[in-house]
Motif scaffolding. Structure first.
Motif, PDB file in Angstrom:
ATOM      1  N   VAL A 151       0.827  -1.212   0.000  1.00  0.00           N
ATOM      2  CA  VAL A 151       0.000   0.000   0.000  1.00  0.00           C
ATOM      3  C   VAL A 151       0.859   1.259   0.000  1.00  0.00           C
ATOM      4  O   VAL A 151       0.635   2.166  -0.796  1.00  0.00           O
ATOM      5  N   VAL A 152       1.852   1.324   0.888  1.00  0.00           N
ATOM      6  CA  VAL A 152       2.667   2.535   0.961  1.00  0.00           C
ATOM      7  C   VAL A 152       3.530   2.688  -0.298  1.00  0.00           C
ATOM      8  O   VAL A 152       3.742   3.805  -0.781  1.00  0.00           O
ATOM      9  N   ALA A 153       3.981   1.583  -0.881  1.00  0.00           N
ATOM     10  CA  ALA A 153       4.734   1.666  -2.141  1.00  0.00           C
ATOM     11  C   ALA A 153       3.824   2.135  -3.275  1.00  0.00           C
ATOM     12  O   ALA A 153       4.230   2.960  -4.104  1.00  0.00           O
ATOM     13  N   GLY A 154       2.597   1.635  -3.314  1.00  0.00           N
ATOM     14  CA  GLY A 154       1.641   2.079  -4.331  1.00  0.00           C
ATOM     15  C   GLY A 154       1.284   3.545  -4.169  1.00  0.00           C
ATOM     16  O   GLY A 154       1.146   4.274  -5.153  1.00  0.00           O
ATOM     17  N   ALA A 155       1.141   3.986  -2.911  1.00  0.00           N
ATOM     18  CA  ALA A 155       0.846   5.400  -2.651  1.00  0.00           C
ATOM     19  C   ALA A 155       1.997   6.276  -3.149  1.00  0.00           C
ATOM     20  O   ALA A 155       1.767   7.323  -3.760  1.00  0.00           O
ATOM     21  N   LYS A 156       3.218   5.842  -2.908  1.00  0.00           N
ATOM     22  CA  LYS A 156       4.389   6.595  -3.370  1.00  0.00           C
ATOM     23  C   LYS A 156       4.378   6.729  -4.891  1.00  0.00           C
ATOM     24  O   LYS A 156       4.560   7.820  -5.434  1.00  0.00           O
ATOM     25  N   ALA A 157       4.152   5.611  -5.583  1.00  0.00           N
ATOM     26  CA  ALA A 157       4.141   5.635  -7.055  1.00  0.00           C
ATOM     27  C   ALA A 157       3.047   6.575  -7.571  1.00  0.00           C
ATOM     28  O   ALA A 157       3.274   7.343  -8.510  1.00  0.00           O
ATOM     29  N   TRP A 158       1.867   6.514  -6.955  1.00  0.00           N
ATOM     30  CA  TRP A 158       0.761   7.356  -7.408  1.00  0.00           C
ATOM     31  C   TRP A 158       1.020   8.834  -7.100  1.00  0.00           C
ATOM     32  O   TRP A 158       0.875   9.701  -7.970  1.00  0.00           O
ATOM     33  N   LEU A 159       1.393   9.124  -5.859  1.00  0.00           N
ATOM     34  CA  LEU A 159       1.550  10.520  -5.446  1.00  0.00           C
ATOM     35  C   LEU A 159       2.756  11.207  -6.084  1.00  0.00           C
ATOM     36  O   LEU A 159       2.704  12.392  -6.375  1.00  0.00           O
ATOM     37  N   GLU A 160       3.827  10.475  -6.286  1.00  0.00           N
ATOM     38  CA  GLU A 160       5.024  11.093  -6.865  1.00  0.00           C
ATOM     39  C   GLU A 160       5.019  11.111  -8.392  1.00  0.00           C
ATOM     40  O   GLU A 160       5.562  12.021  -8.996  1.00  0.00           O
ATOM     41  N   HIS A 161       4.422  10.085  -8.995  1.00  0.00           N
ATOM     42  CA  HIS A 161       4.563   9.927 -10.445  1.00  0.00           C
ATOM     43  C   HIS A 161       3.260   9.698 -11.204  1.00  0.00           C
ATOM     44  O   HIS A 161       3.293   9.542 -12.426  1.00  0.00           O
ATOM     45  N   GLY A 162       2.126   9.622 -10.486  1.00  0.00           N
ATOM     46  CA  GLY A 162       0.853   9.354 -11.144  1.00  0.00           C
ATOM     47  C   GLY A 162       0.768   7.952 -11.735  1.00  0.00           C
ATOM     48  O   GLY A 162      -0.011   7.713 -12.650  1.00  0.00           O
ATOM     49  N   LEU A 163       1.564   7.037 -11.193  1.00  0.00           N
ATOM     50  CA  LEU A 163       1.573   5.656 -11.702  1.00  0.00           C
ATOM     51  C   LEU A 163       0.663   4.763 -10.870  1.00  0.00           C
ATOM     52  O   LEU A 163       0.760   4.724  -9.637  1.00  0.00           O
ATOM     53  N   LYS A 164      -0.190   4.045 -11.546  1.00  0.00           N
ATOM     54  CA  LYS A 164      -1.083   3.087 -10.905  1.00  0.00           C
ATOM     55  C   LYS A 164      -0.464   1.696 -11.108  1.00  0.00           C
ATOM     56  O   LYS A 164      -0.634   1.085 -12.157  1.00  0.00           O
ATOM     57  N   LEU A 165       0.290   1.211 -10.117  1.00  0.00           N
ATOM     58  CA  LEU A 165       1.060  -0.012 -10.269  1.00  0.00           C
ATOM     59  C   LEU A 165       0.254  -1.297 -10.079  1.00  0.00           C
ATOM     60  O   LEU A 165       0.732  -2.374 -10.433  1.00  0.00           O
ATOM     61  N   ARG A 166      -0.934  -1.217  -9.489  1.00  0.00           N
ATOM     62  CA  ARG A 166      -1.800  -2.394  -9.265  1.00  0.00           C
ATOM     63  C   ARG A 166      -1.110  -3.435  -8.381  1.00  0.00           C
ATOM     64  O   ARG A 166      -1.273  -4.631  -8.569  1.00  0.00           O
ATOM     65  N   LEU A 167      -0.339  -2.975  -7.403  1.00  0.00           N
ATOM     66  CA  LEU A 167       0.405  -3.870  -6.520  1.00  0.00           C
ATOM     67  C   LEU A 167      -0.518  -4.768  -5.701  1.00  0.00           C
ATOM     68  O   LEU A 167      -0.268  -5.973  -5.584  1.00  0.00           O
ATOM     69  N   VAL A 168      -1.555  -4.197  -5.102  1.00  0.00           N
ATOM     70  CA  VAL A 168      -2.467  -4.980  -4.268  1.00  0.00           C
ATOM     71  C   VAL A 168      -3.200  -5.995  -5.131  1.00  0.00           C
ATOM     72  O   VAL A 168      -3.330  -7.168  -4.766  1.00  0.00           O
ATOM     73  N   GLU A 169      -3.656  -5.574  -6.281  1.00  0.00           N
ATOM     74  CA  GLU A 169      -4.365  -6.474  -7.204  1.00  0.00           C
ATOM     75  C   GLU A 169      -3.462  -7.621  -7.666  1.00  0.00           C
ATOM     76  O   GLU A 169      -3.896  -8.769  -7.751  1.00  0.00           O
ATOM     77  N   ASP A 170      -2.221  -7.327  -7.953  1.00  0.00           N
ATOM     78  CA  ASP A 170      -1.322  -8.340  -8.493  1.00  0.00           C
ATOM     79  C   ASP A 170      -0.683  -9.222  -7.429  1.00  0.00           C
ATOM     80  O   ASP A 170      -0.011 -10.207  -7.756  1.00  0.00           O
ATOM     81  N   ARG A 171      -0.907  -8.925  -6.147  1.00  0.00           N
ATOM     82  CA  ARG A 171      -0.319  -9.716  -5.066  1.00  0.00           C
ATOM     83  C   ARG A 171      -0.880 -11.139  -5.037  1.00  0.00           C
ATOM     84  O   ARG A 171      -0.186 -12.091  -4.722  1.00  0.00           O
ATOM     85  N   ASP A 176      -4.258 -15.404  -8.354  1.00  0.00           N
ATOM     86  CA  ASP A 176      -5.127 -16.582  -8.411  1.00  0.00           C
ATOM     87  C   ASP A 176      -6.417 -16.401  -7.628  1.00  0.00           C
ATOM     88  O   ASP A 176      -7.308 -17.244  -7.707  1.00  0.00           O
ATOM     89  N   MET A 177      -6.527 -15.310  -6.884  1.00  0.00           N
ATOM     90  CA  MET A 177      -7.736 -15.046  -6.096  1.00  0.00           C
ATOM     91  C   MET A 177      -8.639 -13.997  -6.740  1.00  0.00           C
ATOM     92  O   MET A 177      -9.686 -13.659  -6.191  1.00  0.00           O
ATOM     93  N   LEU A 178      -8.253 -13.470  -7.903  1.00  0.00           N
ATOM     94  CA  LEU A 178      -9.055 -12.440  -8.553  1.00  0.00           C
ATOM     95  C   LEU A 178     -10.425 -12.970  -8.949  1.00  0.00           C
ATOM     96  O   LEU A 178     -10.557 -14.120  -9.387  1.00  0.00           O
ATOM     97  N   VAL A 179     -11.415 -12.131  -8.803  1.00  0.00           N
ATOM     98  CA  VAL A 179     -12.771 -12.460  -9.216  1.00  0.00           C
ATOM     99  C   VAL A 179     -12.783 -12.619 -10.724  1.00  0.00           C
ATOM    100  O   VAL A 179     -12.226 -11.779 -11.458  1.00  0.00           O
TER     101      VAL A 179
END
Length: 162
Positions: free
Chosen positions: A130-150, A153-156
């Motif tokens: 979460v904090v790494a994703g927040a950094k990417a978004w806030l500093e660079h506007g990048l949506k890395l999808r870290l939580v989703e990609d963790r 195999d559990m994705l709906v």
């Protein structure tokens, strides 16, 4: 195994944005959904209960907002009254150059010691993303999808990110 000290999961990182920007990223679900959950029922506000949803996994959590100090601190009771209940605290510490040290702490795990340790490990893992994703978004506007990609195999089935 005996747990003799309170268990505290911690994830922290420097984000090169001012504290009010970092704070707002966690209280406004329109921003938070760019790097953590897929939807939030409302902004965080002291005394309010909100629902955070991870549509990609088909799960939701209830959050009771305990304390907000704008630009400085957030405290929530996550899933109060359930076997997964815990307290999460965000600290937004100003640093030189307009940066913020975002420090997330999760504690108050319940159950048998083995279960508490597993909650600690899972929480540290999750909040680090979460904090790494927040950094990417806030500093660079990048949506890395870290939580989703963790947990791919559990994705709906049929999940489509925004």
């Amino acid at each position: 195994m005996e747990v003799t000290q309170p268990l505290v999961a911690r994830a922290a990182m420097l984000i090169r944005r001012p504290p009010p920007d970092c704070y707002e990223a966690f209280v406004d679900p329109a921003i938070t959904s760019k790097f953590w959950f897929s939807a939030g029922s409302d902004r965080l506000d002291a005394g309010r209960q909100v629902i955070w949803t991870w549509g990609m996994y088909g799960v939701s959590s209830t959050v009771d907002v305990k304390e907000l100090v704008p630009g400085h601190r957030i405290v929530i009771d996550w899933d109060a009254g359930t076997e997964h209940a815990s307290i999460v605290e965000w600290l937004f510490v100003p640093r030189a150059g307009g940066a913020t040290f975002v420090d997330i702490r999760n504690h108050g795990f319940t159950g048998e010691p083995d279960k508490q340790v597993q909650q600690l490990v899972d929480s540290t893992d999750g909040f680090s993303l979460v904090v790494a994703g927040a950094k990417a978004w806030l500093e660079h506007g990048l949506k890395l999808r870290l939580v989703e990609d963790r947990h791919p195999d559990m994705l709906v089935e049929g999940w489509k990110p925004r």
